[in-house]
Design an enzyme around this catalytic site. Structure first.
Site, PDB file in Angstrom:
ATOM      1  N   LEU A   3      27.211   3.675   3.828  1.00 59.95           N
ATOM      2  CA  LEU A   3      26.991   4.992   4.441  1.00 59.95           C
ATOM      3  C   LEU A   3      28.137   5.338   5.395  1.00 59.95           C
ATOM      4  CD1 LEU A   3      23.114   5.108   5.073  1.00 59.95           C
ATOM      5  CD2 LEU A   3      24.409   5.885   3.078  1.00 59.95           C
ATOM      6  N   THR A  39      40.209   5.196 -11.561  1.00 54.61           N
ATOM      7  CA  THR A  39      40.740   6.558 -11.587  1.00 54.61           C
ATOM      8  C   THR A  39      41.994   6.659 -12.457  1.00 54.61           C
ATOM      9  OG1 THR A  39      41.817   8.204 -10.174  1.00 54.61           O
ATOM     10  CG2 THR A  39      41.934   5.945  -9.428  1.00 54.61           C
ATOM     11  N   ASP A  40      42.262   7.868 -12.954  1.00 55.13           N
ATOM     12  CA  ASP A  40      43.511   8.105 -13.688  1.00 55.13           C
ATOM     13  C   ASP A  40      44.714   8.116 -12.742  1.00 55.13           C
ATOM     14  OD1 ASP A  40      42.973  10.511 -12.413  1.00 55.13           O
ATOM     15  OD2 ASP A  40      43.316  11.778 -14.169  1.00 55.13           O
ATOM     16  N   GLU A  41      44.454   8.179 -11.415  1.00 55.38           N
ATOM     17  CA  GLU A  41      45.578   8.263 -10.465  1.00 55.38           C
ATOM     18  C   GLU A  41      46.421   6.993 -10.445  1.00 55.38           C
ATOM     19  OE1 GLU A  41      45.001  10.098  -6.720  1.00 55.38           O
ATOM     20  OE2 GLU A  41      43.659  11.611  -7.517  1.00 55.38           O
ATOM     21  N   TYR A  50      45.788   5.643  -1.646  1.00 56.77           N
ATOM     22  CA  TYR A  50      44.517   5.609  -2.387  1.00 56.77           C
ATOM     23  C   TYR A  50      44.728   5.025  -3.779  1.00 56.77           C
ATOM     24  CZ  TYR A  50      40.908   7.237  -5.594  1.00 56.77           C
ATOM     25  OH  TYR A  50      39.956   7.284  -6.590  1.00 56.77           O
ATOM     26  N   LYS A  79      43.428   1.501  -5.531  1.00 55.09           N
ATOM     27  CA  LYS A  79      42.601   1.439  -6.757  1.00 55.09           C
ATOM     28  C   LYS A  79      43.326   0.620  -7.835  1.00 55.09           C
ATOM     29  CE  LYS A  79      39.149   3.242  -7.545  1.00 55.09           C
ATOM     30  NZ  LYS A  79      37.717   2.860  -7.306  1.00 55.09           N
ATOM     31  N   LYS A 137      37.050  17.676  -1.059  1.00 56.52           N
ATOM     32  CA  LYS A 137      37.745  17.762  -2.345  1.00 56.52           C
ATOM     33  C   LYS A 137      37.887  19.232  -2.740  1.00 56.52           C
ATOM     34  CE  LYS A 137      37.507  13.263  -2.391  1.00 56.52           C
ATOM     35  NZ  LYS A 137      36.327  12.479  -2.656  1.00 56.52           N
ATOM     36  N   PRO A 182      42.605  26.685   1.292  1.00 54.08           N
ATOM     37  CA  PRO A 182      43.956  26.111   1.360  1.00 54.08           C
ATOM     38  C   PRO A 182      44.433  25.608   0.006  1.00 54.08           C
ATOM     39  CG  PRO A 182      42.348  24.567   2.262  1.00 54.08           C
ATOM     40  CD  PRO A 182      41.573  25.779   1.850  1.00 54.08           C
ATOM     41  N   ARG A 215      50.855  18.321  -0.051  1.00 52.65           N
ATOM     42  CA  ARG A 215      50.469  16.915   0.179  1.00 52.65           C
ATOM     43  C   ARG A 215      51.697  16.035  -0.095  1.00 52.65           C
ATOM     44  NH1 ARG A 215      45.751  14.916  -3.797  1.00 52.65           N
ATOM     45  NH2 ARG A 215      44.365  15.665  -2.167  1.00 52.65           N
TER      46      ARG A 215
HETATM   47  P1  NAD Z   1      32.675   9.248  -2.471  1.00 50.16           P
HETATM   48  O1  NAD Z   1      33.737   9.169  -1.421  1.00 50.16           O
HETATM   49  O2  NAD Z   1      31.912  10.510  -2.634  1.00 50.16           O
HETATM   50  O3  NAD Z   1      31.613   8.080  -2.227  1.00 50.16           O
HETATM   51  C1  NAD Z   1      31.980   6.779  -1.891  1.00 50.16           C
HETATM   52  C2  NAD Z   1      30.720   6.012  -1.514  1.00 50.16           C
HETATM   53  O4  NAD Z   1      31.101   4.646  -1.228  1.00 50.16           O
HETATM   54  C3  NAD Z   1      30.040   6.542  -0.227  1.00 50.16           C
HETATM   55  O5  NAD Z   1      28.653   6.619  -0.421  1.00 50.16           O
HETATM   56  C4  NAD Z   1      30.399   5.511   0.824  1.00 50.16           C
HETATM   57  O6  NAD Z   1      29.426   5.397   1.853  1.00 50.16           O
HETATM   58  C5  NAD Z   1      30.484   4.234  -0.011  1.00 50.16           C
HETATM   59  N1  NAD Z   1      31.358   3.220   0.611  1.00 50.16           N
HETATM   60  C6  NAD Z   1      32.605   3.387   1.111  1.00 50.16           C
HETATM   61  N2  NAD Z   1      33.062   2.239   1.621  1.00 50.16           N
HETATM   62  C7  NAD Z   1      32.084   1.308   1.423  1.00 50.16           C
HETATM   63  C8  NAD Z   1      31.976  -0.084   1.708  1.00 50.16           C
HETATM   64  N3  NAD Z   1      32.947  -0.740   2.339  1.00 50.16           N
HETATM   65  N4  NAD Z   1      30.831  -0.729   1.353  1.00 50.16           N
HETATM   66  C9  NAD Z   1      29.809  -0.065   0.731  1.00 50.16           C
HETATM   67  N5  NAD Z   1      29.860   1.262   0.455  1.00 50.16           N
HETATM   68  C10 NAD Z   1      30.992   1.933   0.779  1.00 50.16           C
HETATM   69  O7  NAD Z   1      33.403   8.822  -3.821  1.00 50.16           O
HETATM   70  P2  NAD Z   1      33.199   9.401  -5.299  1.00 50.16           P
HETATM   71  O8  NAD Z   1      33.998  10.622  -5.460  1.00 50.16           O
HETATM   72  O9  NAD Z   1      31.759   9.394  -5.621  1.00 50.16           O
HETATM   73  O10 NAD Z   1      33.933   8.242  -6.134  1.00 50.16           O
HETATM   74  C11 NAD Z   1      33.213   7.089  -6.565  1.00 50.16           C
HETATM   75  C12 NAD Z   1      34.163   6.171  -7.302  1.00 50.16           C
HETATM   76  O11 NAD Z   1      34.709   6.836  -8.425  1.00 50.16           O
HETATM   77  C13 NAD Z   1      35.358   5.686  -6.480  1.00 50.16           C
HETATM   78  O12 NAD Z   1      35.591   4.347  -6.780  1.00 50.16           O
HETATM   79  C14 NAD Z   1      36.500   6.566  -6.954  1.00 50.16           C
HETATM   80  O13 NAD Z   1      37.729   5.898  -6.801  1.00 50.16           O
HETATM   81  C15 NAD Z   1      36.135   6.767  -8.394  1.00 50.16           C
HETATM   82  N6  NAD Z   1      36.604   8.023  -9.007  1.00 50.16           N
HETATM   83  C16 NAD Z   1      36.333   9.226  -8.418  1.00 50.16           C
HETATM   84  C17 NAD Z   1      36.733  10.397  -9.053  1.00 50.16           C
HETATM   85  C18 NAD Z   1      36.440  11.755  -8.460  1.00 50.16           C
HETATM   86  O14 NAD Z   1      36.899  12.755  -8.988  1.00 50.16           O
HETATM   87  N7  NAD Z   1      35.673  11.868  -7.383  1.00 50.16           N
HETATM   88  C19 NAD Z   1      37.416  10.328 -10.269  1.00 50.16           C
HETATM   89  C20 NAD Z   1      37.695   9.069 -10.828  1.00 50.16           C
HETATM   90  C21 NAD Z   1      37.276   7.926 -10.195  1.00 50.16           C
HETATM   91  O1  DAU Z   2      41.988  12.074 -10.689  1.00 49.83           O
HETATM   92  C1  DAU Z   2      40.871  11.400 -10.160  1.00 49.83           C
HETATM   93  C2  DAU Z   2      40.861  11.560  -8.658  1.00 49.83           C
HETATM   94  O2  DAU Z   2      40.471  12.898  -8.387  1.00 49.83           O
HETATM   95  C3  DAU Z   2      39.921  10.583  -7.964  1.00 49.83           C
HETATM   96  O3  DAU Z   2      40.380   9.283  -8.167  1.00 49.83           O
HETATM   97  C4  DAU Z   2      39.848  10.873  -6.463  1.00 49.83           C
HETATM   98  O4  DAU Z   2      38.871  10.036  -5.856  1.00 49.83           O
HETATM   99  C5  DAU Z   2      39.447  12.323  -6.270  1.00 49.83           C
HETATM  100  O5  DAU Z   2      39.485  12.628  -4.888  1.00 49.83           O
HETATM  101  C6  DAU Z   2      40.399  13.251  -7.029  1.00 49.83           C
HETATM  102  O6  DAU Z   2      41.727  13.214  -6.439  1.00 49.83           O
HETATM  103  P1  DAU Z   2      42.619  14.536  -6.228  1.00 49.83           P
HETATM  104  O7  DAU Z   2      43.568  14.266  -5.140  1.00 49.83           O
HETATM  105  O8  DAU Z   2      43.161  15.021  -7.522  1.00 49.83           O
HETATM  106  O9  DAU Z   2      41.441  15.559  -5.767  1.00 49.83           O
HETATM  107  P2  DAU Z   2      41.403  16.685  -4.648  1.00 49.83           P
HETATM  108  O10 DAU Z   2      40.136  17.446  -4.863  1.00 49.83           O
HETATM  109  O11 DAU Z   2      41.681  16.149  -3.297  1.00 49.83           O
HETATM  110  O12 DAU Z   2      42.617  17.616  -5.060  1.00 49.83           O
HETATM  111  C7  DAU Z   2      42.658  18.266  -6.324  1.00 49.83           C
HETATM  112  C8  DAU Z   2      43.955  19.064  -6.382  1.00 49.83           C
HETATM  113  O13 DAU Z   2      43.858  20.147  -5.442  1.00 49.83           O
HETATM  114  C9  DAU Z   2      45.182  18.268  -5.970  1.00 49.83           C
HETATM  115  O14 DAU Z   2      46.288  18.697  -6.746  1.00 49.83           O
HETATM  116  C10 DAU Z   2      45.395  18.636  -4.515  1.00 49.83           C
HETATM  117  C11 DAU Z   2      44.896  20.074  -4.457  1.00 49.83           C
HETATM  118  N1  DAU Z   2      44.300  20.506  -3.175  1.00 49.83           N
HETATM  119  C12 DAU Z   2      43.339  19.712  -2.614  1.00 49.83           C
HETATM  120  C13 DAU Z   2      42.769  20.068  -1.403  1.00 49.83           C
HETATM  121  C14 DAU Z   2      41.733  19.190  -0.746  1.00 49.83           C
HETATM  122  C15 DAU Z   2      44.676  21.698  -2.592  1.00 49.83           C
HETATM  123  O15 DAU Z   2      45.534  22.431  -3.133  1.00 49.83           O
HETATM  124  N2  DAU Z   2      44.095  22.053  -1.415  1.00 49.83           N
HETATM  125  C16 DAU Z   2      43.176  21.286  -0.782  1.00 49.83           C
HETATM  126  O16 DAU Z   2      42.719  21.670   0.325  1.00 49.83           O
END
Ligand code: NAD
Ligand code: DAU
Length: 338
Positions: A35, A123-125, A150, A154, A189, A205, A274
């Site tokens: 949490l 992640t694809d990143e 980040y 990963k 995000k 933004p 960024r």
């Molecule tokens: P999120 O940030 O919304 O949630 C992360 C969760 O992990 C939270 O509930 C947080 O409390 C918990 N957490 C963080 N540190 C912890 C710790 N030390 N011990 C236990 N719990 C902990 O993340 P998300 O967007 O749901 O992403 C989940 C997973 O999917 C991540 O591993 C992320 O790298 C991967 N992922 C996300 C995306 C995306 O677009 N959001 C895409 C590809 C992969």
């Molecule tokens: O590709 C998978 C990844 O997608 C996950 O592994 C990450 O956990 C998840 O956060 C996401 O990463 P991004 O950096 O791509 O997501 P974000 O939503 O932060 O940004 C999406 C795009 O938008 C990126 O090109 C940055 C841009 N952006 C983001 C923010 C927050 C903006 O232009 N303005 C903003 O304020």
């Protein structure tokens, strides 16, 4: 079957738990989550009384707690992570700790407990950045080239997961997925930030020239992909997971959201880019399609609109989330530009 879901109070973990309990009601799910700012138990009130669901607050870096919770677990589904690129630029240390060290703690405990599968959600990143205008895609054969703290953390975790397979024979699978969108996503995000800013009458933004491209996947499709890998995937294998969008840049995404909400482009604010901003992501998901029969089912325009509607209706959820420490983070990151 008994699943240990780490990070189940975050965005994708929440959607996965709700999906799993609805589709596999006979299974037991333990949600192990620290949490952090990103974890929110409000997301899971609909299942908190379900006898097949249990929440345990804990840190994946705490080896003693993790080894205790691992007893009797069949499958680990590992979501817990620090997940936001911009926060990793402000402070990288928590990313190394949770994403690398925490993943290692889980791997060691999973090996000791002889789990049937350790599934790592990645992640694809980790693959870096593709050239704008090219038709290149990321696949399971793409070399790693992470460019933010980040994605580097990963990538480190992915390598450890594979090392536990090759060295110790731990049954593992990995999914490398593109950008998810949908309900319960923390409004740091792009998509939920844009929607909630517009609802608050604020500007949106957009970094740099707004031409960066992401591959967008509705979160339920991601949950279905993980389900396919858990039930039908081969141990030791990696599967790339992506959506149906084709080279949609951030500006186009934001303009779509503005149009869906009856607003125009005057609400766009171009802000400082960024650092190390990856230019383009695109996923070749043919392996998971050909081998496991998965493919994305949710059309971007329709489900983006439904996501806009979800945030519009759930004002209480995101207002609570956007208070407190979020405000301090927002000021530090955007420096008063929006
Ligand atoms: P999120 O940030 O919304 O949630 C992360 C969760 O992990 C939270 O509930 C947080 O409390 C918990 N957490 C963080 N540190 C912890 C710790 N030390 N011990 C236990 N719990 C902990 O993340 P998300 O967007 O749901 O992403 C989940 C997973 O999917 C991540 O591993 C992320 O790298 C991967 N992922 C996300 C995306 C995306 O677009 N959001 C895409 C590809 C992969
Ligand atoms: O590709 C998978 C990844 O997608 C996950 O592994 C990450 O956990 C998840 O956060 C996401 O990463 P991004 O950096 O791509 O997501 P974000 O939503 O932060 O940004 C999406 C795009 O938008 C990126 O090109 C940055 C841009 N952006 C983001 C923010 C927050 C903006 O232009 N303005 C903003 O304020």
């Amino acid at each position: 079957m008994k699943l240990l879901v780490t990070g189940g109070a975050g965005f994708i973990g929440t959607n996965f738990i709700l999906y799993w309990l609805a589709h596999h009601p006979e299974d037991d799910v333990i949600n192990f989550d620290k949490l952090t700012y990103a974890g929110n138990l409000e997301n899971l009130t609909s299942v908190e009384k379900n006898p097949h669901y249990r929440f345990v607050q804990g840190d994946i870096c705490d080896a003693e707690h993790v080894s205790e919770i691992m007893k009797g677990i069949d499958m680990v589904v590992h979501f817990a992570a620090e997940s936001h690129v911009d926060r990793s630029i402000l402070e990288a240390a928590p990313f190394v700790m949770t994403n690398v060290v925490g993943t290692h703690v889980l791997l060691a405990a999973s090996l000791k407990a002889k789990v049937r599968r350790f599934h790592h959600v990645s992640t694809d990143e980790v693959f870096g950045s593709l050239k704008l205008g090219s038709t290149d895609t990321f696949s399971e054969r793409t070399s790693y080239d992470p460019r933010s703290p980040y994605s580097a953390s990963k990538a480190g975790s992915d390598h450890l997961v594979r090392a536990y397979y090759h060295t110790f024979g731990l049954p593992i699978t990995i999914t490398n997925c593109s950008n998810n969108y949908g309900p319960y996503q923390f409004p740091e995000k792009l998509i939920p930030l844009a929607i909630t800013n517009i609802l608050e009458g604020k500007k949106v933004p957009v970094y740099g020239d707004g031409l960066n491209v992401r591959d967008w996947l509705y979160v339920e499709d991601h949950c279905r992909a993980i389900e396919a890998v858990l039930l039908k995937g081969t141990s030791g294998e990696t599967y790339c997971v992506g959506g149906t969008t084709e080279d949609i840049n951030n500006l186009t995404v934001v303009k779509k959201i503005l149009a869906m909400m009856g607003k125009d482009a005057s609400l766009i604010e171009f802000v400082v880019d960024r650092p190390g901003h990856d230019r383009r992501y695109a996923i070749d998901w043919s392996k998971i399609k050909n081998e496991l029969g998965w493919q994305p089912q949710h059309n971007f325009d329709e489900w983006l609109k439904r996501t806009v509607d979800w945030y519009t209706v759930h004002g209480e959820w995101w207002h609570a989330v956007k208070s407190g420490s979020y405000q301090a983070y927002y000021k530090t990151l955007y420096k008063g530009a929006v």
